[in-house]
Design a protein around this motif. Sequence first.
Motif, mmCIF file in Angstrom:
data_model
loop_
_atom_site.group_PDB
_atom_site.id
_atom_site.type_symbol
_atom_site.label_atom_id
_atom_site.label_comp_id
_atom_site.label_asym_id
_atom_site.label_seq_id
_atom_site.Cartn_x
_atom_site.Cartn_y
_atom_site.Cartn_z
ATOM 1 N N ALA A 158 75.084 7.686 24.893
ATOM 2 C CA ALA A 158 73.987 6.864 24.372
ATOM 3 C C ALA A 158 72.688 7.099 25.125
ATOM 4 N N GLY A 159 72.710 8.033 26.075
ATOM 5 C CA GLY A 159 71.507 8.342 26.841
ATOM 6 C C GLY A 159 71.242 7.418 28.011
ATOM 7 N N ARG A 160 72.267 6.676 28.410
ATOM 8 C CA ARG A 160 72.123 5.741 29.534
ATOM 9 C C ARG A 160 72.953 6.259 30.709
ATOM 10 N N ARG A 161 72.253 6.799 31.704
ATOM 11 C CA ARG A 161 72.924 7.412 32.851
ATOM 12 C C ARG A 161 73.900 6.431 33.485
ATOM 13 N N TRP A 162 75.110 6.911 33.753
ATOM 14 C CA TRP A 162 76.154 6.033 34.266
ATOM 15 C C TRP A 162 76.413 6.195 35.759
ATOM 16 N N THR A 163 76.395 7.402 36.263
ATOM 17 C CA THR A 163 76.850 7.676 37.626
ATOM 18 C C THR A 163 76.099 6.833 38.657
ATOM 19 N N ALA A 164 76.859 6.144 39.491
ATOM 20 C CA ALA A 164 76.294 5.443 40.652
ATOM 21 C C ALA A 164 76.527 6.318 41.886
ATOM 22 N N LEU A 165 75.469 6.600 42.622
ATOM 23 C CA LEU A 165 75.557 7.497 43.770
ATOM 24 C C LEU A 165 75.354 6.739 45.073
ATOM 25 N N ALA A 166 75.488 7.450 46.183
ATOM 26 C CA ALA A 166 75.180 6.855 47.479
ATOM 27 C C ALA A 166 73.690 6.526 47.546
ATOM 28 N N PRO A 167 73.301 5.524 48.325
ATOM 29 C CA PRO A 167 71.901 5.100 48.356
ATOM 30 C C PRO A 167 71.044 5.997 49.243
ATOM 31 N N SER A 168 69.732 5.846 49.103
ATOM 32 C CA SER A 168 68.804 6.384 50.093
ATOM 33 C C SER A 168 68.642 5.330 51.178
ATOM 34 N N LEU A 169 68.215 5.738 52.375
ATOM 35 C CA LEU A 169 68.087 4.752 53.451
ATOM 36 C C LEU A 169 66.733 4.851 54.136
ATOM 37 N N VAL A 186 80.086 13.334 35.540
ATOM 38 C CA VAL A 186 79.795 11.902 35.568
ATOM 39 C C VAL A 186 80.853 11.230 36.431
ATOM 40 N N LEU A 187 80.418 10.381 37.348
ATOM 41 C CA LEU A 187 81.365 9.617 38.155
ATOM 42 C C LEU A 187 81.662 8.318 37.419
ATOM 43 N N ALA A 188 82.832 8.250 36.798
ATOM 44 C CA ALA A 188 83.157 7.093 35.975
ATOM 45 C C ALA A 188 83.345 5.841 36.815
ATOM 46 N N ALA A 189 84.098 5.968 37.919
ATOM 47 C CA ALA A 189 84.397 4.800 38.744
ATOM 48 C C ALA A 189 85.059 5.252 40.031
ATOM 49 N N VAL A 236 85.840 22.003 15.989
ATOM 50 C CA VAL A 236 86.304 21.140 17.076
ATOM 51 C C VAL A 236 85.351 21.302 18.248
ATOM 52 N N ARG A 237 84.861 20.180 18.755
ATOM 53 C CA ARG A 237 83.904 20.198 19.870
ATOM 54 C C ARG A 237 84.530 19.515 21.076
ATOM 55 N N VAL A 238 84.360 20.112 22.250
ATOM 56 C CA VAL A 238 84.915 19.568 23.492
ATOM 57 C C VAL A 238 83.751 19.217 24.418
ATOM 58 N N PRO A 239 83.319 17.942 24.434
ATOM 59 C CA PRO A 239 82.162 17.583 25.266
ATOM 60 C C PRO A 239 82.518 17.151 26.680
ATOM 61 N N TRP A 240 83.770 16.732 26.901
ATOM 62 C CA TRP A 240 84.150 16.136 28.180
ATOM 63 C C TRP A 240 85.528 16.616 28.612
ATOM 64 N N HIS A 241 85.739 16.556 29.911
ATOM 65 C CA HIS A 241 87.074 16.795 30.465
ATOM 66 C C HIS A 241 87.252 15.839 31.640
ATOM 67 N N VAL A 242 88.247 14.958 31.561
ATOM 68 C CA VAL A 242 88.484 13.956 32.603
ATOM 69 C C VAL A 242 89.376 14.559 33.688
ATOM 70 N N ILE A 267 86.597 4.696 32.216
ATOM 71 C CA ILE A 267 86.257 6.082 31.917
ATOM 72 C C ILE A 267 85.582 6.174 30.546
ATOM 73 N N CYS A 268 86.147 5.495 29.561
ATOM 74 C CA CYS A 268 85.570 5.515 28.216
ATOM 75 C C CYS A 268 84.172 4.902 28.199
ATOM 76 N N ARG A 269 83.971 3.852 28.958
ATOM 77 C CA ARG A 269 82.652 3.226 29.014
ATOM 78 C C ARG A 269 81.628 4.196 29.595
ATOM 79 N N ALA A 270 82.018 4.924 30.642
ATOM 80 C CA ALA A 270 81.113 5.894 31.254
ATOM 81 C C ALA A 270 80.698 6.960 30.242
ATOM 82 N N ILE A 271 81.665 7.461 29.480
ATOM 83 C CA ILE A 271 81.365 8.480 28.480
ATOM 84 C C ILE A 271 80.453 7.919 27.396
ATOM 85 N N ALA A 272 80.753 6.717 26.911
ATOM 86 C CA ALA A 272 79.947 6.110 25.857
ATOM 87 C C ALA A 272 78.514 5.875 26.311
ATOM 88 N N GLU A 273 78.345 5.415 27.544
ATOM 89 C CA GLU A 273 77.002 5.169 28.057
ATOM 90 C C GLU A 273 76.214 6.477 28.183
#
Length: 249
Positions: free
Chosen positions: A121-132, A83-86, A3-9, A112-118
Amino acid sequence: LPVRVPWHVLVHGTSARDEISPGYYDFLHRYLADFRAVVAGLGLAGTPRLVLTQSAANTTIQPSHRWDVIADQLRFCAEGHAVLAAPLYPFPIADNVVHPDGETTLLFSEAICRAIAEEEAGRRWTALAPSLRLEGSRIHLRFDTRPDEVLQLHDPARYGGAGIDAHQGFELEGGTIAAVAITAPDTVTLTVTGTPTAIRYAFQTQDVSGLPGNRWTGHRGLLRTSYAWPARTSGETLWRWVPSFRLAL
C-alpha cells in the motif's frame, strides 16, 4: 495470467547466533540473488524481496553467543533488500526454548501478512534501530516512526517482573541507566552515569529457562509503537514492535 512472485518469507531462529558480521549479511545477499535466479529460470514474473523476521534468542543465552545476525538483518533491511516484518521476542513460546504453539504461529503469520500489505500500500513497514544524540548525561534515541504512530511502553507486567532489567529492555555497556523516558513521539531518552560504550535493547544475555511458567525468550523488551490491529484469527491486539539492537557510543 502470468504467475508473479513479489515476496519470499525467510524465518531464521537461533542457528545464526554465532555468525560473525558481515557473514549473515553476505549470506542474505547470496540467498536473495539465488532465489531471484530461480524465479527467473522458471519463467515467473516479479523481482521478489525478502520478508525477514528478526532472529530471536532462546531462553538460555550465553556470553559467547554473538548475535551479529541482528545487526546484519537490520542493515540488509535498511538498504531496501528486505522488509523486517517483526522481531520474534514479542511472541510467546510453548516449549520454554524458542518455539511457539499453533495459535501463536498464526499470530506471527498475521504480522508477516500485515507487513506485506502495508508495503504494497506504499506505507513503509520496517522498524530499524534508532539514531542517537549525546547530551551530557543523557542519550537521546530517535526512532524512525511513521506519521500515524508514536512510541509507547507496553504492559510492564508482561514478563512478570522476571528476566528483564529495570529499564524496559534497555541496557548499557560500561555505564548505568538512571532513568528511561519517552520524551517525544519518536524519542526515548536514557539518563546515564559512568562512561557507557554501547546501548543494547532487547539484547540480554541471560538464562530464563528456570523461571516458573516461563513463556518468553531471553531477549525481552517493552518498547513498541501505537500502531495496532486486531488479529483475524483470535481478535487479539497485535502491535508494531521495535526490534532488538546494539549501538556503539
